[in-house]
Design a protein around this motif. Structure first.
Motif, PDB file in Angstrom:
ATOM      1  N   GLY B 515      -9.064  11.085  31.715  1.00 24.52           N
ATOM      2  CA  GLY B 515      -9.984  10.292  30.904  1.00 24.52           C
ATOM      3  C   GLY B 515      -9.873  11.010  29.425  1.00 24.52           C
ATOM      4  N   ILE B 516     -10.293  10.139  28.607  1.00 23.15           N
ATOM      5  CA  ILE B 516      -9.739  10.943  27.680  1.00 23.15           C
ATOM      6  C   ILE B 516     -10.077  11.852  26.928  1.00 23.15           C
ATOM      7  N   TRP B 517     -11.248  12.748  27.335  1.00 19.40           N
ATOM      8  CA  TRP B 517     -11.773  14.087  27.206  1.00 19.40           C
ATOM      9  C   TRP B 517     -11.628  15.191  28.766  1.00 19.40           C
ATOM     10  N   ASN B 518     -10.653  16.288  28.487  1.00 18.14           N
ATOM     11  CA  ASN B 518     -10.303  17.436  29.170  1.00 18.14           C
ATOM     12  C   ASN B 518     -12.039  17.577  29.670  1.00 18.14           C
ATOM     13  N   THR B 519     -12.123  17.623  30.924  1.00 20.12           N
ATOM     14  CA  THR B 519     -13.494  17.866  31.694  1.00 20.12           C
ATOM     15  C   THR B 519     -13.544  19.597  31.403  1.00 20.12           C
ATOM     16  N   ALA B 520     -12.599  20.536  31.442  1.00 18.42           N
ATOM     17  CA  ALA B 520     -13.156  21.880  31.089  1.00 18.42           C
ATOM     18  C   ALA B 520     -13.501  21.969  30.062  1.00 18.42           C
ATOM     19  N   TYR B 521     -12.276  21.057  28.732  1.00 21.54           N
ATOM     20  CA  TYR B 521     -12.984  21.814  27.235  1.00 21.54           C
ATOM     21  C   TYR B 521     -13.409  21.075  26.670  1.00 21.54           C
ATOM     22  N   PRO B 522     -14.070  20.440  26.708  1.00 22.26           N
ATOM     23  CA  PRO B 522     -14.759  19.647  25.986  1.00 22.26           C
ATOM     24  C   PRO B 522     -14.342  18.821  24.976  1.00 22.26           C
ATOM     25  N   ASN B 523     -14.371  19.935  24.120  1.00 20.76           N
ATOM     26  CA  ASN B 523     -13.569  18.936  22.597  1.00 20.76           C
ATOM     27  C   ASN B 523     -12.470  19.402  23.179  1.00 20.76           C
ATOM     28  N   GLN B 524     -11.318  19.248  23.703  1.00 20.35           N
ATOM     29  CA  GLN B 524      -9.990  19.066  23.442  1.00 20.35           C
ATOM     30  C   GLN B 524      -9.864  17.662  24.132  1.00 20.35           C
ATOM     31  N   TYR B 525      -8.607  16.990  23.889  1.00 24.31           N
ATOM     32  CA  TYR B 525      -8.135  16.026  25.066  1.00 24.31           C
ATOM     33  C   TYR B 525      -7.593  16.085  25.775  1.00 24.31           C
ATOM     34  N   ALA B 526      -8.331  15.522  26.546  1.00 24.66           N
ATOM     35  CA  ALA B 526      -7.134  15.422  28.266  1.00 24.66           C
ATOM     36  C   ALA B 526      -5.330  14.786  28.260  1.00 24.66           C
ATOM     37  N   THR B 527      -4.745  15.601  28.447  1.00 27.68           N
ATOM     38  CA  THR B 527      -3.795  15.384  28.901  1.00 27.68           C
ATOM     39  C   THR B 527      -2.870  15.519  30.242  1.00 27.68           C
ATOM     40  N   SER B 528      -1.600  15.147  30.271  1.00 27.16           N
ATOM     41  CA  SER B 528      -1.131  14.953  31.755  1.00 27.16           C
ATOM     42  C   SER B 528      -1.278  16.294  32.898  1.00 27.16           C
ATOM     43  N   PRO B 529      -1.368  16.548  34.012  1.00 25.40           N
ATOM     44  CA  PRO B 529      -1.568  17.960  34.484  1.00 25.40           C
ATOM     45  C   PRO B 529      -0.167  18.071  35.107  1.00 25.40           C
ATOM     46  N   VAL B 530       0.719  16.845  34.736  1.00 22.40           N
ATOM     47  CA  VAL B 530       2.238  17.334  35.191  1.00 22.40           C
ATOM     48  C   VAL B 530       3.006  16.978  34.036  1.00 22.40           C
ATOM     49  N   ALA B 531       3.491  18.025  34.124  1.00 26.09           N
ATOM     50  CA  ALA B 531       4.751  17.867  32.562  1.00 26.09           C
ATOM     51  C   ALA B 531       5.349  15.902  32.230  1.00 26.09           C
ATOM     52  N   PRO B 532       5.408  15.658  31.248  1.00 25.75           N
ATOM     53  CA  PRO B 532       5.523  16.615  30.121  1.00 25.75           C
ATOM     54  C   PRO B 532       3.726  16.892  29.398  1.00 25.75           C
ATOM     55  N   VAL B 533       3.316  17.955  29.573  1.00 24.63           N
ATOM     56  CA  VAL B 533       1.973  18.044  29.565  1.00 24.63           C
ATOM     57  C   VAL B 533       2.007  18.317  28.059  1.00 24.63           C
TER      58      VAL B 533
END
Lengths: 495, 1125
Positions: B515-533
């Protein structure tokens, strides 16, 4: 308005637009201060890609010390898999930047004679000539060992094709030019400059001799007598080079101006003179996979040698990034399914990326390298005991048992090579060592390295990496663009 | 000028005598043709008057040096001379036309007159002495009439008062200054600013004649009507249209060069925020490149093909005589006309930098009229017109697993379509308010506008406010002064595009499983779990860093114009442009990976420049019998002083409250760049025409530029052009279907000094420091190679063309053919890297480029009826460019990621610019699943794989009017071009863990598969090396704009004191017919010149038509209202 305008024009200077935020060739080489600043500009080339990080890739990555890691840069993927293309932009960059370094030296050397400023003393003239000559030799050395014979440019002041379209010189001619510059440097330069900070950063007599030793060793018509001769000049230099007692302190970031450093690239954190290369070689700080992951083969070499001191100084295993988050990528060689419990090794020779603005230095010439080079020369000359003694100097510092003085010449060479590998890992020596000793192809083909893939969280069976190294791979292809711009150039064979 | 006290309303002059008398012709001009009334020549005279007065209005706008309007003093010494001839003499000496009735004025009466420098008043009194006649001066018309012996009070019993209004049939605008004449009388009135009039006529049999310049004369019999509302049809013959040319104006009929004119009609037809839109597709040979759909992207114009490789290729933009370097800030509502000087003979007067053509923008000026208030507003809703199919999360996971980078997906269950999150329904508001008015001596125009425009990508927007004031004042009979100032403020939020990590590319390549935001760190934008991360999702990319631009532009001039002698004028103008822009960006310390790594990044780029120009021209016009000529001589000097300061800092300590560079702990050395560029020119022009039949224009300009070393600074640029109006020849008289035919031909040279500043110097940077033992030490290093042979780049151009008006002025055709050759190109010549100059280039005068082209433009009035009208415009052009020589080198340009050796274009002798470069794809090998490429001697063959240049371009406009409704449909298209869809190199690579286009569902999966999509190849980009696989047909036909407008009935409006009100709805980019598979076929990833000048110019000139995550054009629905009070 008309009168203003005509007034302006009648003043013939109206169209004489002169640069205000740059100097020009007309006023940048006039005074003693100018020439000193021009010389600093020669050193400034150390802040470009080759000296900040690409030299490590072009040595440790091509050879057996590292995997590429991330980045996905086709240029380096090709470099690491012996699939080098003449159009590789990264190599084009190295070629260009080394020649830019040469040009800066050429302009200093070409203009210094005409400086009439009385504050330019004879001593200054000699010193500056020596430093510029040394730096020019260093760049040519890096060119010739990478590409073989290259064009020799000693003026850099023309764009006339009849001047600039230079053919390649032979390897021997380039080395002759390197020697000529280094003889001048060795004669003109001082052993030291009062403080360790200056002695380790500026070119010295010791640095010129060390480079002479390395050049005589690296050329295909190598002469181990000369290697021995110049190594001894360095080791016995009045500068008083000595191994620092604690290997780890060489790379802890706060002891660079030490007795072992013959010459280093100096950086200052957090400013224009900072080192951004560290961030590219030590990935985790900002959470994306970058270049140069220590190989199983290197880690195994440290383990086999029970060399924990140098291993810990050179490699770090982490499973969290700089922010304490789990490392966010899969590593095809170490952790294909991104298991957060698995640690991945990283190049740790420089330890402080500091947000692309590191103060960590790089050694260009270090006494341990010269001692081991002397051992190699001694061994080649049949002086096994002396060679073993030199190797053991290095080993003693890292609390490793001495090697036997009675090894065969071949075994001694193997021992020396391995010692160099562990001592100088990630200092951009490995590929030169393998090529110099004629072992590059056999070493690479004998490697047992593997990659893994991952399918829905399940690692695949290992795939052995094939290193299809051929003789021609020992030289890189001349950049395609350079061949187009200089039709007199002839490509290295098979590229 | 005299007659000051005659200003104000032109009242009716009734004449009781008139009804008895038939007007005789006082003079009949034989060349006058057309649908004349029986008393043609009489009215022709009036028509001429009206033309002149219209010209006068124009003149006020453009401070032209057309015929000497301010001639006001007469010197006549004749004895026993017929009044007839004296009248002629007065007319010759001035622009006054004398209007009289032969039955009242005895023109054969001989009088003696000896006056010197007397006013028209005093002169006319002398002329009419002894006759019971008086006169009235109305503008430039002198009406001779009987002394009013209270006759105005006498109203004949059967007299009728007629009121009414006059409008233009097309566009339904009220027309001011229309003359209404009662036939066979000298009873005349004109319409007021609302187009209304009132006239007393003798009886129901009276016939009213409506005359207005540029419109067809219309007759109405009064009958029982008390109110007459007339719609005048535009007179298609626009030969007398006054066209702004360099340092002056010319009538269209006198033009000998190739000039395209965009008038207020075209400007009004596309209610837009940038004037580039109004030019697009309207002028043959003029290509408007909109590099991006971002509202701040602006546009660039290419006139008759690109004729430079590494230097700038933009035309010079001149606003009211003063060059501007910023076109986006101009409010289109303030523009009166745009002239585009295409060929060398017209552009030569701008010799320096005129090589790429000249765009002359004339803004609106005041008029001699009661204050008129215009208000317009519009609301626009914009959307992306196309979305591209990408893999959903199931398909994506399957691909990742197949590629061997499929992690445990248990925690990644989202299925995000990023296009839905990033594209939005964007809203734009536009407000314009202008006041225009004045009296005979002082005219003003002032306007203000506000635009608040959202881009179709989140966070992307522009706000613009403009203010414009123009003032013209006649101090006395020989001095006229004026000024024009405009101030614009611009704020935008820019998003990154044309980049692998830009928002648009990331829409396609960001994994759908987050999604847009990182579920574990909600003040960080989510990035891909696989490279390129490390690459941010597109929402993150749209907001971080936040790129703000604030700029202020002040543009203006002041002039004084002196009338020295009849026909001789001196004009001096001082113009300035001051521009200040502050571009800042801030990437905060928390939300993105890079922001966290750097602990916040702040940049500030401050640019300031001051430009001034001083123009001084002397202009003389004279007509002697059949010979008309004008001479212009002048001197122009200009200078730019600019300063740019760039600041950069990182290390913001986790508090993002203060985002200025000074709050960062790690500061880069500020870079300061100061540039001065000076130019001086002597200019000259002669125009000559004989019998309005044979026309000659010759320009000469001697230019000096501080860009070149002293010995090469000055260069002369001449031009000559000839015109022959065949239709004026006797042998053509029989061809009555031809109204006007002119053949034109010209040749000229223009120059270009547009290189990097201080181009001939070997520049040495002073910021090459080194940490000499822990101490930062100053150092110098060379950055460019000295070239003391550098000189002007010269473009020679030959143009031949014709202008044809025919079929009762209903069809107008203009067509041109040109050959343009640029030699001594200011070229960054590639040099061996072993020379050691950064960039491996040196600026030299090397090589040549040729452009040849054909242009055709036709305008037709298909149906012209009172209630229904249909007009069409069609233009079509072909340009063929070719690099003739670049000193044997090859230049590669348009570099794209993912690999630094991926170029999209090649420049080489013999090839046109915009030649795509790469491998020749031969499909997917069914055995291996890998791409097959054509083999050369040394592996895969590389060469030209496509062309960006269209075979031809065209634009079609159809306008329909039914009563108060107008429908305009504008189509534009290009044919025979290709697009390098480099976005697919990212979206079909299948080499790393990015999402991919749905096209990869057809990928090769097992031996024997026959498909066009190769197999997935982890970390292997060889399948997506630039190749013919990514070359697509780029032809398109676009319904650029459809506008339906409705003008509210006058009757309704007059109640609320509104002169005119209209409502419109416009659809922009309503339909697009194309085979192109990307977001939008109007792409040019490299046309947004922003980076270092030489590199970006090269890419812009040589790598057009590349789509590389390029922001698409939007589809807009605009609803607007225009009011005039």
């Amino acid at each position: 308005m008309l009168f203003i305008a005509i007034g302006l024009l009648s003043c013939s200077k109206f169209l004489n637009d002169k640069p205000q935020s740059s100097l020009t060739t007309g006023n940048a080489y006039s005074t003693a201060t100018d020439i000193q600043n021009d010389l600093i500009g020669c050193y400034n080339i150390f802040y470009t890609d080759y000296y900040q990080w690409q030299n490590v890739l072009m040595s440790d990555l091509i050879a057996d010390n590292a995997y590429l890691g991330g980045g996905g840069d086709a240029g380096f993927i090709n470099l690491s898999s012996f699939n080098e293309s003449p159009s590789n932009y990264n190599m084009e960059l190295t070629w260009s930047q080394l020649y830019q370094g040469i040009a800066r030296c050429n302009l200093v050397l070409g203009n210094i004679g005409a400086v009439t400023d009385p504050s330019m003393t004879a001593a200054m003239r000699t010193q500056i000539t020596g430093e510029a000559s040394f730096l020019r030799a260093l760049h040519y050395f890096n060119l010739v060992k990478t590409w073989g014979g290259v064009p020799i440019e000693l003026a850099s002041n023309s764009v006339d094709p009849s001047v600039t379209h230079k053919p390649r010189s032979s390897e021997a001619q380039v080395y002759a030019q390197i020697n000529a510059d280094l003889y001048i440097a060795a004669a003109d330069l001082q052993d030291s400059y009062g403080s360790a900070a200056l002695t380790t950063v500026k070119a010295t007599k010791g640095a010129a001799n060390a480079l002479l030793a390395k050049a005589w060793a690296q050329r295909s018509d190598r002469n181990y007598d000369s290697v021995l001769y110049y190594c001894n000049k360095v080791i016995n230099s009045p500068a008083g080079y000595s191994l620092v007692p604690n290997y780890a302190s060489l790379f802890d970031g706060s002891n660079y101006f030490n007795s072992e450093a013959i010459m280093l690239v100096n950086f200052i954190a957090g400013g224009p003179d900072a080192n951004w290369g560290v961030e590219l070689l030590l990935a985790p700080e900002d959470g994306w996979q970058k270049y140069c992951v220590p190989s199983h083969d290197l880690v195994n070499a440290f383990t086999a040698a029970k060399d924990t001191i140098r291993k810990n100084a050179s490699i770090v295993f982490w499973n969290v990034d700089g922010n304490g988050n789990p490392i966010a990528w899969a590593d095809a060689n170490w952790n294909p399914c991104q298991d957060p419990t698995v640690s991945i090794p990283f190049n740790y020779k420089q330890k402080h990326p500091n947000g692309w603005s590191s103060g960590d230095d790089y050694y260009i010439l270090r006494l341990a390298d010269i001692i081991l080079l002397r051992a190699e020369a001694e061994n080649a000359k049949g002086l096994g005991a002396a060679a073993a003694a030199d190797v053991n100097l290095i080993r003693a510092r890292v609390k490793l048992a001495p090697i036997s003085a009675s090894l065969s010449q071949a075994d001694m060479l193997t021992a020396i090579l391995n010692e160099r590998r562990l001592e100088l890992a990630f200092e951009a020596h490995r590929w030169d060592d393998l090529r110099r000793t004629g072992q590059a192809i056999s070493f690479m083909q004998g490697l047992n390295e593997y990659t893994y893939t991952c399918n829905g969280g399940v690692p695949s069976a290992p795939t052995k990496i094939a290193y299809n190294v051929d003789q021609y791979h020992l030289l890189l292809p001349i950049p395609e663009i350079e061949i187009q711009n200089d039709p007199a150039l002839i490509q290295n064979p098979k590229y | 000028m005299m007659g000051k006290h005659h200003t104000g309303d032109f009242k009716c002059h009734n004449s009781l005598h008139g009804k008895l008398i038939t007007i005789k012709l006082h003079k009949c001009m034989k060349h006058f043709k057309g649908d004349l009334l029986p008393d043609a020549c009489y009215y022709e005279k009036i028509l001429r008057i009206m033309k002149l007065s219209a010209l006068f209005l124009f003149a006020a706008i453009i401070q032209t040096n057309a015929k000497g309007f301010s001639q006001s003093f007469f010197t006549i010494n004749k004895s026993s001379y017929p009044i007839k001839k004296i009248i002629k003499e007065i007319e010759n000496q001035s622009d006054y036309s004398i209007f009289y009735r032969q039955d009242q004025l005895d023109v054969n009466k001989k009088i003696s007159i000896d006056v010197k420098n007397v006013s028209v008043d005093s002169l006319m009194k002398d002329v009419l002495a002894g006759q019971s006649l008086t006169f009235k001066v109305i503008g430039k018309v002198i009406v001779v009439k009987p002394v009013e012996e209270n006759i105005s009070d006498i109203i004949a019993p059967n007299e009728i008062i007629i009121t009414g209004s006059v409008h233009s049939a097309a566009g339904n605008k009220s027309l001011q200054g229309v003359s209404i004449i009662e036939a066979n009388t000298n009873n005349i009135t004109i319409t007021n600013e609302s187009g209304n009039f009132k006239i007393k006529v003798k009886d129901q049999n009276a016939v009213l004649i409506f005359r207005y310049v540029g419109y067809k004369t219309t007759e109405v019999k009064v009958g029982n009507q008390k109110s007459v509302n007339i719609y005048l049809e535009e007179d298609i013959k626009a030969l007398d249209q006054v066209i702004v040319v360099g340092y002056g104006t010319q009538k269209k009929k006198d033009l000998t060069g190739a000039v395209a004119v965009i008038g207020s009609k075209e400007l009004e037809d596309r209610p837009n925020t940038q004037f580039g839109n109004s030019i697009e597709g309207k002028a043959a040979g003029v290509q408007v490149v909109r590099p991006s759909g971002q509202p701040d992207a602006g546009f660039s114009i290419i006139i008759r093909g690109v004729s430079s490789i590494t230097s700038g290729s933009d035309p010079v933009y001149i606003v009211d005589g003063v060059q501007t370097f910023n076109t986006s800030e101009i409010n289109p509502a303030d523009i009166e006309t745009i002239s585009i000087l295409k060929d060398a003979s017209s552009a030569a007067i701008y010799g320096s930098s005129g090589a790429n053509g000249v765009v002359l923008i004339t803004t609106k000026h005041g008029k001699n009229q009661k204050t008129k208030v215009n208000f317009s507003t519009s609301v626009t809703s914009s959307q992306a017109w196309k979305k591209l199919p990408v893999l959903n999360s199931t398909q994506y996971k399957a691909l990742m697993n197949e590629m061997g980078i499929g992690i445990n997906w248990a925690n990644f269950n989202a299925n995000t379509n990023w296009q839905d999150l990033v594209f939005r329904n964007a809203l734009t508001q536009n407000y314009n308010l202008s006041l225009t008015g004045g009296d005979e001596n002082t005219q003003y125009y002032m306007s203000g506008s506000l635009v608040n425009q959202e881009g179709i990508v989140i966070n992307n927007s522009v706000k613009r406010a403009t203010f414009n004031l123009s003032l013209d004042h006649k101090v006395n009979n020989f001095l006229k002064v004026g000024t024009n100032i405009s101030y614009d403020k611009w704020n935008d939020i820019h998003i990154l595009e044309n980049d692998r990590n830009g928002v648009i590319a990331r829409l396609l390549t960001t994994t759908p499983v987050i999604g847009i935001w990182n579920t574990a760190y909600p003040n960080q934008y989510a990035t891909s779990p696989v490279a390129p991360v490390d690459v941010e999702n597109p929402v993150a990319a749209a907001y971080q860093p936040q790129n703000l631009l604030v700029n202020n532009r002040f543009h203006g001039h002041a002039y004084a114009e002196l009338s020295l002698l009849p026909g001789l004028k001196f004009k001096s103008l001082l113009g300035i442009e001051h521009y200040n822009s502050i571009a800042t960006s801030y990437q905060n310390t928390v939300q993105t990976i890079y922001g966290r790594a750097m602990n916040g990044i702040s940049t500030e780029d401050d640019k300031n420049y001051d430009y001034w120009v001083s123009e001084n021209t002397l202009n003389y016009t004279k007509k002697i019998k059949d010979h008309s000529f004008s001479v212009l001589a002048g001197f122009v000097a200009s200078r730019i002083n600019s300063r740019e300061v760039y600041l950069y800092a990182t290390g913001f300590g986790g508090n993002d409250a203060v985002q200025t560079v000074s709050a960062g702990t790690v500061q880069a050395v500020p870079s300061v760049n100061i540039v001065q560029e000076s130019k001086a020119s002597f200019i000259g022009r002669i125009t000559y025409s004989f019998k309005d039949k044979y026309l000659l224009t010759s320009n000469i300009r001697r230019d000096g530029s501080g860009q070149f070393p002293a010995q090469n600074r000055w260069q002369t640029f001449p031009s000559f052009s000839l015109g022959w109006r065949l239709s004026q020849e006797d042998f053509m008289k029989s061809a009555t279907w031809i109204n006007d035919l002119k053949i034109r031909g010209g040749w000229g040279l223009v120059g270009n000094d547009n290189a990097n500043p201080y181009a001939h110097y070997g520049l040495i940077s002073v910021s090459s420091s080194y940490a000499m033992g822990g101490v930062i030490t100053n150092g110098y290093s060379p950055t460019t190679q000295e070239n003391n042979d550098l000189k002007w780049e010269v473009t020679g151009q030959t143009n031949i063309g014709f202008d044809l008006t025919m079929l009762n002025n209903r069809v107008t055709i203009t067509s041109d053919y040109y050959v343009k050759k640029t030699t001594g190109l200011l070229l960054q010549v590639p040099i061996p890297a072993s020379v050691g100059i950064p960039g491996n280039t040196a600026l030299e005068n090397a090589g040549s480029i040729q452009n040849k082209g054909f242009e055709f433009q036709i305008a037709t009035k298909n149906i012209v009826k009172k209630d229904f009208e249909w007009n069409s415009d069609f233009n079509f052009y072909i340009n063929k460019g070719k690099v003739l020589d670049i000193v044997g080198t090859t230049i590669y340009s348009g570099q794209i990621a993912p690999s630094n050796d991926y170029y999209t274009a090649i420049v080489k002798a013999g090839l046109p610019l915009g030649s795509f470069y790469g491998k020749f794809s031969q499909g997917v090998d069914p055995k291996t699943g890998m791409m097959k490429f054509l083999q050369g001697t040394n592996g895969d063959s590389l060469g030209v794989i496509g062309h960006a240049a269209p075979k031809f371009s065209y634009g079609v406009t159809n306008t329909f009017r039914y009563k108060s409704f107008t429908l305009g449909i504008f189509l534009q298209g290009v044919e025979g071009n290709q697009i390098f869809n480099a976005t697919r190199i990212l979206s079909e690579a299948m080499s790393i863990g990015e999402n991919q286009s749905a096209a990869v569902l057809n990928r090769w999966q097992k031996p024997g598969d026959i498909t066009s999509i190769p197999k997935s190849t982890q970390n292997d980009l060889s399948n997506v090396y630039p190749s013919s696989r990514f070359i697509e047909n780029g032809a398109y036909l676009r319904v650029k704009s459809v506008t339906l407008s409705y003008t509210l009935p006058q009757s309704l409006m007059s109640k609320v004191k509104v002169t005119r009100a209209s409502l419109y709805v416009t659809a922009e980019n309503l339909l697009t017919f194309t085979k192109y598979s990307g977001f939008d076929p109007e792409v040019s990833a490299f046309s947004n010149a922003s980076a270092s000048q030489s590199n970006s110019n090269t890419d812009k000139n040589t790598a057009p038509g590349v789509d590389y995550g390029t922001y698409p054009q939007s589809r807009d629905i605009i609803v607007g209202l225009k009011l005039t009070f």
